[in-house]
Design a protein around this motif. Structure first.
Motif, PDB file in Angstrom:
ATOM      1  N   LEU A 114       1.513   1.195  13.058  1.00 28.81           N
ATOM      2  CA  LEU A 114       1.628   0.040  12.166  1.00 28.81           C
ATOM      3  C   LEU A 114       1.549  -1.263  12.953  1.00 28.81           C
ATOM      4  N   ASP A 115       2.166  -1.288  14.113  1.00 31.25           N
ATOM      5  CA  ASP A 115       2.101  -2.492  14.955  1.00 31.25           C
ATOM      6  C   ASP A 115       0.668  -2.721  15.456  1.00 31.25           C
ATOM      7  N   VAL A 127      17.897   0.770   0.841  1.00 34.15           N
ATOM      8  CA  VAL A 127      17.027   1.918   0.557  1.00 34.15           C
ATOM      9  C   VAL A 127      16.206   1.584  -0.687  1.00 34.15           C
ATOM     10  N   ARG A 128      15.024   1.017  -0.477  1.00 30.10           N
ATOM     11  CA  ARG A 128      14.117   0.694  -1.564  1.00 30.10           C
ATOM     12  C   ARG A 128      12.697   1.035  -1.129  1.00 30.10           C
ATOM     13  N   PHE A 129      12.201   2.123  -1.675  1.00 34.56           N
ATOM     14  CA  PHE A 129      10.843   2.537  -1.327  1.00 34.56           C
ATOM     15  C   PHE A 129       9.834   1.768  -2.171  1.00 34.56           C
ATOM     16  N   GLU A 130       8.779   1.319  -1.529  1.00 34.68           N
ATOM     17  CA  GLU A 130       7.715   0.618  -2.224  1.00 34.68           C
ATOM     18  C   GLU A 130       6.513   1.543  -2.405  1.00 34.68           C
ATOM     19  N   SER A 131       5.698   1.235  -3.379  1.00 38.36           N
ATOM     20  CA  SER A 131       4.536   2.067  -3.670  1.00 38.36           C
ATOM     21  C   SER A 131       3.562   2.081  -2.491  1.00 38.36           C
ATOM     22  N   VAL A 132       3.025   3.273  -2.214  1.00 35.63           N
ATOM     23  CA  VAL A 132       2.013   3.400  -1.159  1.00 35.63           C
ATOM     24  C   VAL A 132       0.628   3.603  -1.768  1.00 35.63           C
ATOM     25  N   ASP A 133       0.512   3.395  -3.087  1.00 35.97           N
ATOM     26  CA  ASP A 133      -0.774   3.611  -3.748  1.00 35.97           C
ATOM     27  C   ASP A 133      -1.843   2.672  -3.208  1.00 35.97           C
ATOM     28  N   LEU A 168       1.012  -3.357   5.215  1.00 42.23           N
ATOM     29  CA  LEU A 168       1.928  -3.012   6.307  1.00 42.23           C
ATOM     30  C   LEU A 168       3.388  -3.285   5.947  1.00 42.23           C
ATOM     31  N   CYS A 169       3.635  -4.365   5.242  1.00 39.05           N
ATOM     32  CA  CYS A 169       5.011  -4.704   4.870  1.00 39.05           C
ATOM     33  C   CYS A 169       5.619  -3.590   4.024  1.00 39.05           C
ATOM     34  N   ALA A 170       4.858  -3.087   3.054  1.00 34.15           N
ATOM     35  CA  ALA A 170       5.349  -2.001   2.202  1.00 34.15           C
ATOM     36  C   ALA A 170       5.572  -0.729   3.000  1.00 34.15           C
ATOM     37  N   LEU A 171       4.650  -0.432   3.922  1.00 34.12           N
ATOM     38  CA  LEU A 171       4.790   0.788   4.731  1.00 34.12           C
ATOM     39  C   LEU A 171       5.993   0.698   5.660  1.00 34.12           C
ATOM     40  N   ARG A 172       6.213  -0.467   6.249  1.00 33.75           N
ATOM     41  CA  ARG A 172       7.386  -0.628   7.114  1.00 33.75           C
ATOM     42  C   ARG A 172       8.677  -0.539   6.290  1.00 33.75           C
ATOM     43  N   ALA A 173       8.663  -1.095   5.095  1.00 32.52           N
ATOM     44  CA  ALA A 173       9.849  -1.007   4.229  1.00 32.52           C
ATOM     45  C   ALA A 173      10.163   0.442   3.898  1.00 32.52           C
ATOM     46  N   CYS A 174       9.130   1.230   3.662  1.00 26.39           N
ATOM     47  CA  CYS A 174       9.341   2.655   3.377  1.00 26.39           C
ATOM     48  C   CYS A 174       9.914   3.382   4.596  1.00 26.39           C
TER      49      CYS A 174
END
Length: 483
Positions: free
Chosen positions: A84-85, A126-132, A212-218
């Motif tokens: 991700l980085d 703990v808040r997962f974001e959509s990876v769609d 990337l922000c959503a993936l890091r949050a997950c």
């Protein structure tokens, strides 16, 4: 800031307990390793972590809560922080894009399982974001099968290069007449295909930067959930309780040391839970040799450290102040290379603790048999002086000792109950193991508050008799005591 060395953590059993935590994903492992101890100014963060553990502990008892499948989904995640980085600054490789696709597909399995937790909406951090969005870039054809193949029609350049390469490969199978020329042309087509794919990977990587922000949050949510769930599972396994944090009085009831309890259980014995209240000032703990003072001290320090690391504690109830530091003076700090005896090392360690008091904040100081490394008369005087010195300092201090008079300046005095008269006979028959077992069975390791100034128990001779010391030695001791 609380800092305990690796040896200190091992000595008090902290490492043993933390090793019992079983995170299943690399993000949970990373969070637990980085967690450390919460400082007083982090009280809200500590309370949020303890609340997460409490919510998950309650969820474990819900019949509809599918923890095994949730942990299986967590365990499928791979550590991709570096990928991700890297995506921030360069185009990802085919392997990296493949791994990122797998990561997103596994998250798509994990997210509904996490959201099915009855406490999901109340968990902090703990808040997962959509990876769609990421999957539309990585896997535009859709589907849940793990694959990473760039279709021919993705770009005209890729389509043309692959069609040319397939044509040349067909000619190579059919005609050997101009093989070298065909191979050279095929190599050019393969290079064109590689260039087209490189351009596509760069385009995909650029598009992924918005995700990337959503993936890091997950990833962070997975780590937070995995770590807290590991703590909740440990709390259920051992019947641990949630500590109350704050104030300046340390109170533990029904406190147990799990590592020592496990060792006793292997020998068919049971750990005696302890209860203790430590106010600002000095609390002195006295007891007979082999009476359990060191065990009691380690139990107190361990559960204090666990509470301040965001874990439930091995107690029936607990209130733990938010200490700025834990000073542990309970080991042989000798250093032959520097010419220090154990006594000298102990004094230097105390000097450091006293210096830290001047920096402000509330200290927890635990000292086991302080000044035992010198002669008894001087050692007793030093121990009493230290108690008097610490009596008005901003510290909660626990001092275990066998020196009389040490508790004269203490705010509280506890004794280990020690030998039970009805069971402490003089039977020294059998093997050494038999004698030790009888002695242990005759001991009561519970703590009882006594008046400051109460003399330390005198059980050493009885212990000697029960362990079968030579009769001639006992007679000589008796004659010396009679003088």
């Amino acid at each position: 800031m609380i800092e305990l060395s690796y040896e200190q953590k091992e000595d008090i059993g902290f490492k043993y307990v933390r090793d019992l935590l079983e995170p299943v994903c690399p993000y949970g492992v990373k969070r637990l390793r980085a967690e450390g101890f919460y400082a007083p100014e982090q009280k809200e963060a500590l309370e949020r972590e303890l609340e997460n553990v409490a919510l998950l502990r309650a969820a474990l008892d819900e019949p509809e809560c599918d923890i095994p499948n949730l942990r299986a989904a967590l365990g499928g995640l791979k550590e991709l922080s570096g990928t991700l980085d890297a995506c921030e600054n360069r185009a990802l490789t085919e392997v990296e894009l493949y791994e990122l696709t797998a990561f997103c597909l596994r998250l798509r399995t994990l997210i509904p399982r996490a959201e099915a937790l009855p406490c999901y909406d109340r968990l902090d951090g703990v808040r997962f974001e959509s990876v769609d969005g990421a999957l539309r870039i990585l896997n535009p054809s859709g589907g849940d099968r793990l694959s990473f193949y760039i279709e021919d029609a993705r770009t005209p350049a890729l389509l043309e290069a692959r069609e040319r390469k397939r044509t040349l490969e067909r000619l190579l199978r059919q005609d050997d007449a101009d093989r070298e020329a065909l191979l050279a042309r095929r190599q050019e087509a393969a290079k064109a295909e590689e260039d087209a794919l490189t351009a596509i990977y760069a385009e995909m990587s650029e598009a992924l930067r918005a995700e990337l922000c959503a993936l890091r949050a997950c990833a962070a949510s997975a780590g937070r959930l995995d770590a807290a769930l590991s703590k909740a599972l440990l709390a259920r396994r051992f019947g641990c309780c949630r500590p109350s944090v704050g104030g300046d009085t340390l109170r533990l009831t029904g406190a147990v040391h799990p590592q020592l309890a496990a060792a006793l259980e292997e020998r068919g014995r049971r750990f005696t839970p302890i209860g203790i209240e430590l106010a600002r000032g000095v609390t002195v703990l006295t007891g007979a040799n082999m009476g359990g003072k060191s065990v009691a001290m380690k139990t107190v320090v361990l559960n204090t450290a666990l509470a301040l690391s965001g874990c439930f504690v091995f107690c029936s109830s607990a209130c733990v102040p938010l200490f700025d530091r834990i000073e542990l003076i309970n080991r042989d700090f000798s250093n032959a290379a520097e010419g220090l005896s154990s006594f000298g090392g102990e004094i230097l360690r105390f000097n450091a603790a006293a210096e830290n008091l001047r920096a402000g904040g509330l200290s927890f100081i635990a000292m086991d048999e302080f000044a035992r490394g010198t002669n008894a008369r001087e050692g007793a005087a030093i121990a009493r002086a230290v108690v008097k010195y610490l009596s008005d300092k901003n510290a909660v201090t626990l001092l275990a000792t066998h020196y009389d008079g040490t508790a004269d300046f203490a705010v509280r005095h506890y004794q280990v109950k020690g030998l039970k008269d009805a069971e402490a006979g003089d039977d020294a028959s059998g093997t050494g193991a038999d004698r030790l077992r009888r002695l242990e069975n005759a001991m009561d390791y519970g703590l009882v508050p006594v008046e400051p100034g109460t003399e330390c128990p005198r059980h050493a001779l009885r212990v000697c008799r029960m362990l079968g010391i030579e009769r001639e030695i006992l007679d000589f001791i008796a004659s010396e005591n009679a003088k």
